[in-house]
Design a protein around this motif. Structure first.
Motif, PDB file in Angstrom:
ATOM      1  N   GLN A   1      -0.073  12.070  -8.788  1.00 35.87           N
ATOM      2  CA  GLN A   1       0.718  11.686 -10.006  1.00 35.87           C
ATOM      3  C   GLN A   1       2.094  11.222  -9.495  1.00 35.87           C
ATOM      4  O   GLN A   1       2.799  10.413 -10.209  1.00 35.87           O
ATOM      5  N   ASP A   2       2.333  11.114  -8.245  1.00 37.67           N
ATOM      6  CA  ASP A   2       3.614  10.686  -7.767  1.00 37.67           C
ATOM      7  C   ASP A   2       3.248   9.245  -6.956  1.00 37.67           C
ATOM      8  O   ASP A   2       2.506   8.483  -7.601  1.00 37.67           O
ATOM      9  N   SER A   3       3.879   9.016  -5.883  1.00 39.75           N
ATOM     10  CA  SER A   3       3.664   7.768  -5.239  1.00 39.75           C
ATOM     11  C   SER A   3       2.625   7.602  -4.156  1.00 39.75           C
ATOM     12  O   SER A   3       2.514   6.401  -3.905  1.00 39.75           O
ATOM     13  N   SER A   4       1.812   8.361  -4.190  1.00 35.41           N
ATOM     14  CA  SER A   4       0.489   8.393  -3.242  1.00 35.41           C
ATOM     15  C   SER A   4      -0.245   7.330  -3.722  1.00 35.41           C
ATOM     16  O   SER A   4      -0.833   6.506  -2.712  1.00 35.41           O
ATOM     17  N   SER A   5      -0.530   7.066  -5.010  1.00 35.59           N
ATOM     18  CA  SER A   5      -1.272   5.717  -5.477  1.00 35.59           C
ATOM     19  C   SER A   5      -0.813   4.625  -5.124  1.00 35.59           C
ATOM     20  O   SER A   5      -1.403   3.522  -4.423  1.00 35.59           O
ATOM     21  N   LEU A   6       0.522   4.502  -5.241  1.00 29.96           N
ATOM     22  CA  LEU A   6       1.408   3.057  -4.933  1.00 29.96           C
ATOM     23  C   LEU A   6       1.217   2.983  -3.573  1.00 29.96           C
ATOM     24  O   LEU A   6       1.060   1.799  -3.040  1.00 29.96           O
ATOM     25  N   LEU A   7       1.556   4.160  -2.599  1.00 27.96           N
ATOM     26  CA  LEU A   7       1.358   3.913  -1.163  1.00 27.96           C
ATOM     27  C   LEU A   7       0.191   3.179  -0.632  1.00 27.96           C
ATOM     28  O   LEU A   7      -0.045   2.143   0.086  1.00 27.96           O
ATOM     29  N   LEU A   8      -0.988   3.778  -1.113  1.00 29.12           N
ATOM     30  CA  LEU A   8      -2.450   3.236  -0.786  1.00 29.12           C
ATOM     31  C   LEU A   8      -2.529   1.981  -1.286  1.00 29.12           C
ATOM     32  O   LEU A   8      -3.171   0.993  -0.590  1.00 29.12           O
ATOM     33  N   GLN A   9      -2.089   1.521  -2.554  1.00 29.25           N
ATOM     34  CA  GLN A   9      -2.381  -0.013  -2.781  1.00 29.25           C
ATOM     35  C   GLN A   9      -1.520  -0.698  -2.149  1.00 29.25           C
ATOM     36  O   GLN A   9      -1.969  -1.882  -1.644  1.00 29.25           O
ATOM     37  N   LEU A  10      -0.361  -0.443  -1.593  1.00 27.71           N
ATOM     38  CA  LEU A  10       0.431  -1.204  -0.989  1.00 27.71           C
ATOM     39  C   LEU A  10      -0.076  -1.531   0.354  1.00 27.71           C
ATOM     40  O   LEU A  10      -0.213  -2.651   0.865  1.00 27.71           O
ATOM     41  N   ALA A  11      -0.600  -0.391   1.086  1.00 28.43           N
ATOM     42  CA  ALA A  11      -1.285  -0.506   2.425  1.00 28.43           C
ATOM     43  C   ALA A  11      -2.367  -1.311   2.212  1.00 28.43           C
ATOM     44  O   ALA A  11      -2.849  -2.350   3.040  1.00 28.43           O
ATOM     45  N   PHE A  12      -3.175  -1.111   1.254  1.00 27.28           N
ATOM     46  CA  PHE A  12      -4.523  -1.813   0.796  1.00 27.28           C
ATOM     47  C   PHE A  12      -4.309  -3.354   0.767  1.00 27.28           C
ATOM     48  O   PHE A  12      -4.856  -4.320   1.357  1.00 27.28           O
ATOM     49  N   ILE A  13      -3.277  -3.792   0.045  1.00 27.87           N
ATOM     50  CA  ILE A  13      -2.942  -5.230  -0.010  1.00 27.87           C
ATOM     51  C   ILE A  13      -2.459  -5.832   1.252  1.00 27.87           C
ATOM     52  O   ILE A  13      -2.956  -7.014   1.428  1.00 27.87           O
ATOM     53  N   LEU A  14      -1.868  -5.186   1.981  1.00 24.71           N
ATOM     54  CA  LEU A  14      -1.594  -5.727   3.521  1.00 24.71           C
ATOM     55  C   LEU A  14      -2.628  -5.929   4.041  1.00 24.71           C
ATOM     56  O   LEU A  14      -2.756  -6.824   4.885  1.00 24.71           O
ATOM     57  N   VAL A  15      -3.448  -4.889   4.345  1.00 21.68           N
ATOM     58  CA  VAL A  15      -4.892  -5.017   5.013  1.00 21.68           C
ATOM     59  C   VAL A  15      -5.639  -6.076   4.530  1.00 21.68           C
ATOM     60  O   VAL A  15      -6.292  -6.850   5.332  1.00 21.68           O
ATOM     61  N   LYS A  16      -5.696  -6.676   3.298  1.00 21.55           N
ATOM     62  CA  LYS A  16      -6.532  -7.651   2.751  1.00 21.55           C
ATOM     63  C   LYS A  16      -5.806  -9.184   3.184  1.00 21.55           C
ATOM     64  O   LYS A  16      -6.411  -9.807   2.845  1.00 21.55           O
ATOM     65  N   SER A  17      -4.405  -8.929   3.584  1.00 25.35           N
ATOM     66  CA  SER A  17      -3.775 -10.063   4.027  1.00 25.35           C
ATOM     67  C   SER A  17      -4.795 -11.005   5.000  1.00 25.35           C
ATOM     68  O   SER A  17      -5.042 -10.328   6.207  1.00 25.35           O
ATOM     69  N   ARG A  18      -4.939 -12.380   5.079  1.00 26.55           N
ATOM     70  CA  ARG A  18      -5.455 -12.986   6.053  1.00 26.55           C
ATOM     71  C   ARG A  18      -4.952 -12.787   7.380  1.00 26.55           C
ATOM     72  O   ARG A  18      -5.535 -12.609   8.637  1.00 26.55           O
ATOM     73  N   LYS A  19      -3.543 -12.692   7.271  1.00 24.66           N
ATOM     74  CA  LYS A  19      -2.895 -12.680   8.719  1.00 24.66           C
ATOM     75  C   LYS A  19      -2.976 -11.324   9.210  1.00 24.66           C
ATOM     76  O   LYS A  19      -2.966 -10.981  10.464  1.00 24.66           O
ATOM     77  N   TRP A  20      -3.239 -10.281   8.481  1.00 23.65           N
ATOM     78  CA  TRP A  20      -3.399  -9.094   9.065  1.00 23.65           C
ATOM     79  C   TRP A  20      -4.768  -8.377   9.100  1.00 23.65           C
ATOM     80  O   TRP A  20      -5.047  -7.450   9.851  1.00 23.65           O
ATOM     81  N   ALA A  21      -5.650  -8.747   8.218  1.00 26.39           N
ATOM     82  CA  ALA A  21      -6.985  -8.305   8.208  1.00 26.39           C
ATOM     83  C   ALA A  21      -7.811  -8.199   9.651  1.00 26.39           C
ATOM     84  O   ALA A  21      -8.461  -7.198   9.534  1.00 26.39           O
ATOM     85  N   LYS A  22      -7.403  -9.280  10.450  1.00 22.16           N
ATOM     86  CA  LYS A  22      -8.205  -9.292  11.769  1.00 22.16           C
ATOM     87  C   LYS A  22      -7.808  -8.131  12.770  1.00 22.16           C
ATOM     88  O   LYS A  22      -8.609  -7.763  13.545  1.00 22.16           O
ATOM     89  N   HIS A  23      -6.548  -7.670  12.527  1.00 21.73           N
ATOM     90  CA  HIS A  23      -5.915  -6.757  13.607  1.00 21.73           C
ATOM     91  C   HIS A  23      -5.508  -5.482  12.833  1.00 21.73           C
ATOM     92  O   HIS A  23      -4.984  -4.560  13.519  1.00 21.73           O
ATOM     93  N   ALA A  24      -5.661  -5.402  11.598  1.00 21.56           N
ATOM     94  CA  ALA A  24      -5.171  -4.229  10.951  1.00 21.56           C
ATOM     95  C   ALA A  24      -6.389  -3.254  10.491  1.00 21.56           C
ATOM     96  O   ALA A  24      -7.586  -3.590  10.444  1.00 21.56           O
ATOM     97  N   GLN A  25      -5.941  -2.066  10.585  1.00 23.01           N
ATOM     98  CA  GLN A  25      -6.862  -0.975  10.070  1.00 23.01           C
ATOM     99  C   GLN A  25      -6.064  -0.101   8.805  1.00 23.01           C
ATOM    100  O   GLN A  25      -4.845   0.049   9.199  1.00 23.01           O
TER     101      GLN A  25
END
Length: 162
Positions: A7-31
């Motif tokens: 109910q707090d910030s966990s959802s937002l944390l996961l979504q922000l992290a996932f957006i970063l991982v989906k970035s072309r620049k990060w996708a090759k090197h990110a988990q």
């Protein structure tokens, strides 16, 4: 017991992290790694194994529901960490959290952490606020780039004071 709530910030944390991982620049090197820190406050009602299994199941279901693909899950009991003799309980908790985050994120390009609750600070004096800020400094000490994230309801807080 309230083991885990999104109910707090966990959802937002996961979504922000996932957006970063989906970035072309990060996708090759990110988990995307999710480390859930918990304390067993069930007074022996639940073993750590049972709690860890329930937490992981809950987090995995939640990630599926918001379509976030996680590469690594870790469920970590911070009560099992080494003790900090001579420290107050809140200081010990902050130190344990920092050590765990640091040990699992030494090669991390970016760490996203929930901003610790500050609702109690507004109803207290300046010393309580100063203590809260000190705990934030202790929590983030020696960590690499990070965001402290708090999902708000109508009140935006922006600061560069840390």
């Amino acid at each position: 017991p309230n083991v885990l709530s999104f109910q707090d910030s966990s959802s937002l944390l996961l979504q922000l992290a996932f957006i970063l991982v989906k970035s072309r620049k990060w996708a090759k090197h990110a988990q995307l790694r999710v480390n859930v820190l918990y304390r067993n406050e069930s007074d022996g009602e639940f073993t750590n194994d049972v709690l860890e299994e329930a937490i992981e199941e809950h987090v995995r279901e939640f990630c599926l529901s918001i379509r976030v693909n996680v590469n690594v899950f870790r469920i970590i009991n911070i009560d099992a960490s080494t003790s900090d003799e001579g420290s107050s309980a809140p200081t010990m908790l902050v130190n344990r959290c920092r050590r765990v985050v640091k040990s699992y994120s030494d090669k991390t390009m970016l760490t996203l952490l929930p901003l610790p609750s500050f609702e109690h600070v507004a109803t207290h004096d300046a010393a309580t606020a100063a203590s809260y800020c000190d705990s934030l400094h202790s929590l983030t000490e020696d960590l690499g780039p990070l965001f402290l994230v708090k999902f708000g309801e109508g009140t935006d807080i922006v600061t560069d004071a840390l």
